[in-house]
Motif scaffolding. Sequence first.
Motif, short mmCIF file in Angstrom:
data_model
loop_
_atom_site.label_atom_id
_atom_site.label_comp_id
_atom_site.label_asym_id
_atom_site.label_seq_id
_atom_site.Cartn_x
_atom_site.Cartn_y
_atom_site.Cartn_z
N ILE A 36 -25.40 60.26 -47.00
CA ILE A 36 -25.27 61.43 -46.12
C ILE A 36 -25.11 62.70 -46.95
N ALA A 37 -24.31 62.63 -48.01
CA ALA A 37 -24.13 63.81 -48.89
C ALA A 37 -25.46 64.21 -49.53
N ILE A 38 -26.24 63.23 -49.96
CA ILE A 38 -27.56 63.53 -50.54
C ILE A 38 -28.44 64.21 -49.50
N ILE A 39 -28.47 63.66 -48.30
CA ILE A 39 -29.28 64.26 -47.24
C ILE A 39 -28.84 65.69 -46.97
N GLN A 40 -27.54 65.92 -46.90
CA GLN A 40 -27.06 67.29 -46.64
C GLN A 40 -27.49 68.25 -47.74
N LEU A 41 -27.43 67.82 -48.99
CA LEU A 41 -27.89 68.67 -50.09
C LEU A 41 -29.39 68.94 -49.98
N LEU A 42 -30.14 67.91 -49.65
CA LEU A 42 -31.59 68.07 -49.54
C LEU A 42 -32.00 68.90 -48.32
N LEU A 43 -31.16 68.93 -47.31
CA LEU A 43 -31.45 69.80 -46.16
C LEU A 43 -31.38 71.27 -46.57
N ALA A 44 -30.55 71.58 -47.56
CA ALA A 44 -30.43 72.96 -48.03
C ALA A 44 -31.66 73.37 -48.84
N ARG A 45 -32.13 72.44 -49.70
CA ARG A 45 -33.31 72.70 -50.53
C ARG A 45 -33.64 71.43 -51.31
N PRO A 46 -34.87 71.32 -51.81
CA PRO A 46 -35.21 70.17 -52.65
C PRO A 46 -34.36 70.16 -53.93
N HIS A 47 -34.08 68.97 -54.43
CA HIS A 47 -33.28 68.79 -55.64
C HIS A 47 -33.92 67.76 -56.55
N THR A 48 -33.63 67.87 -57.83
CA THR A 48 -33.96 66.82 -58.79
C THR A 48 -32.80 65.83 -58.82
N VAL A 49 -33.02 64.68 -59.42
CA VAL A 49 -31.95 63.69 -59.57
C VAL A 49 -30.80 64.31 -60.36
N SER A 50 -31.11 65.03 -61.43
CA SER A 50 -30.06 65.66 -62.25
C SER A 50 -29.21 66.62 -61.42
N GLU A 51 -29.84 67.40 -60.58
CA GLU A 51 -29.09 68.33 -59.73
C GLU A 51 -28.18 67.57 -58.77
N LEU A 52 -28.69 66.50 -58.20
CA LEU A 52 -27.88 65.70 -57.27
C LEU A 52 -26.70 65.07 -57.99
N ILE A 53 -26.93 64.56 -59.19
CA ILE A 53 -25.84 63.96 -59.98
C ILE A 53 -24.75 65.00 -60.22
N ASN A 54 -25.16 66.20 -60.62
CA ASN A 54 -24.18 67.27 -60.88
C ASN A 54 -23.44 67.69 -59.62
N GLU A 55 -24.16 67.82 -58.52
CA GLU A 55 -23.53 68.24 -57.27
C GLU A 55 -22.56 67.19 -56.73
N LEU A 56 -22.94 65.93 -56.83
CA LEU A 56 -22.15 64.85 -56.24
C LEU A 56 -21.12 64.27 -57.19
N ASP A 57 -21.31 64.50 -58.49
CA ASP A 57 -20.43 63.95 -59.52
C ASP A 57 -20.31 62.43 -59.41
N VAL A 58 -21.48 61.80 -59.32
CA VAL A 58 -21.55 60.33 -59.29
C VAL A 58 -22.56 59.90 -60.34
N PRO A 59 -22.49 58.65 -60.78
CA PRO A 59 -23.41 58.17 -61.82
C PRO A 59 -24.88 58.22 -61.40
N GLN A 60 -25.73 58.39 -62.39
CA GLN A 60 -27.17 58.47 -62.15
C GLN A 60 -27.68 57.22 -61.45
N SER A 61 -27.19 56.06 -61.83
CA SER A 61 -27.67 54.82 -61.21
C SER A 61 -27.37 54.78 -59.71
N ARG A 62 -26.21 55.29 -59.33
CA ARG A 62 -25.86 55.31 -57.91
C ARG A 62 -26.76 56.26 -57.13
N VAL A 63 -26.97 57.46 -57.69
CA VAL A 63 -27.85 58.43 -57.03
C VAL A 63 -29.26 57.86 -56.91
N SER A 64 -29.76 57.26 -57.97
CA SER A 64 -31.11 56.70 -57.95
C SER A 64 -31.24 55.58 -56.93
N ASN A 65 -30.24 54.72 -56.84
CA ASN A 65 -30.28 53.64 -55.85
C ASN A 65 -30.27 54.17 -54.43
#
Length: 123
Positions: A36-65
């Motif tokens: 849900i947090a990823i979706i909310q961020l993407l509703l604001a604008r497109p993001h890269t994986v790196s941007e999502l990792i930084n915004e969410l402060d979660v590991p890259q593997s979790r964001v990628s999954n």
Amino acid sequence: MGTATHDGAESTAGDEELVVSANARFFRALGDPTRIAIIQLLLARPHTVSELINELDVPQSRVSNHLACLRWCRFVETERKGRQVLYSISDPRIRDLLHLATRMAGDNLEHLAASQRTGPDWL
């Protein structure tokens, strides 16, 4: 013999089971706070994986999954820009769905967030 649907078409028990199963998976895909947090961020604008990792402060593997799940369910799509992959919402109706869910939860947000009856252990 099938039953009439809301648009007058015939549906069979197999069709109804498919719809129920698909709807359950649809909502299950939305049943994770990180997704849900990823979706909310993407509703604001497109993001890269790196941007999502930084915004969410979660590991890259979790964001990628989670992104893989959201892509599989067709909530998000990708666009390659050079070496970067941008993730964006594939269907803008998701904004309306989340807004409606928030409205329906209304005054029960804290109660629902603390629920012990809807987690994976209970299901």
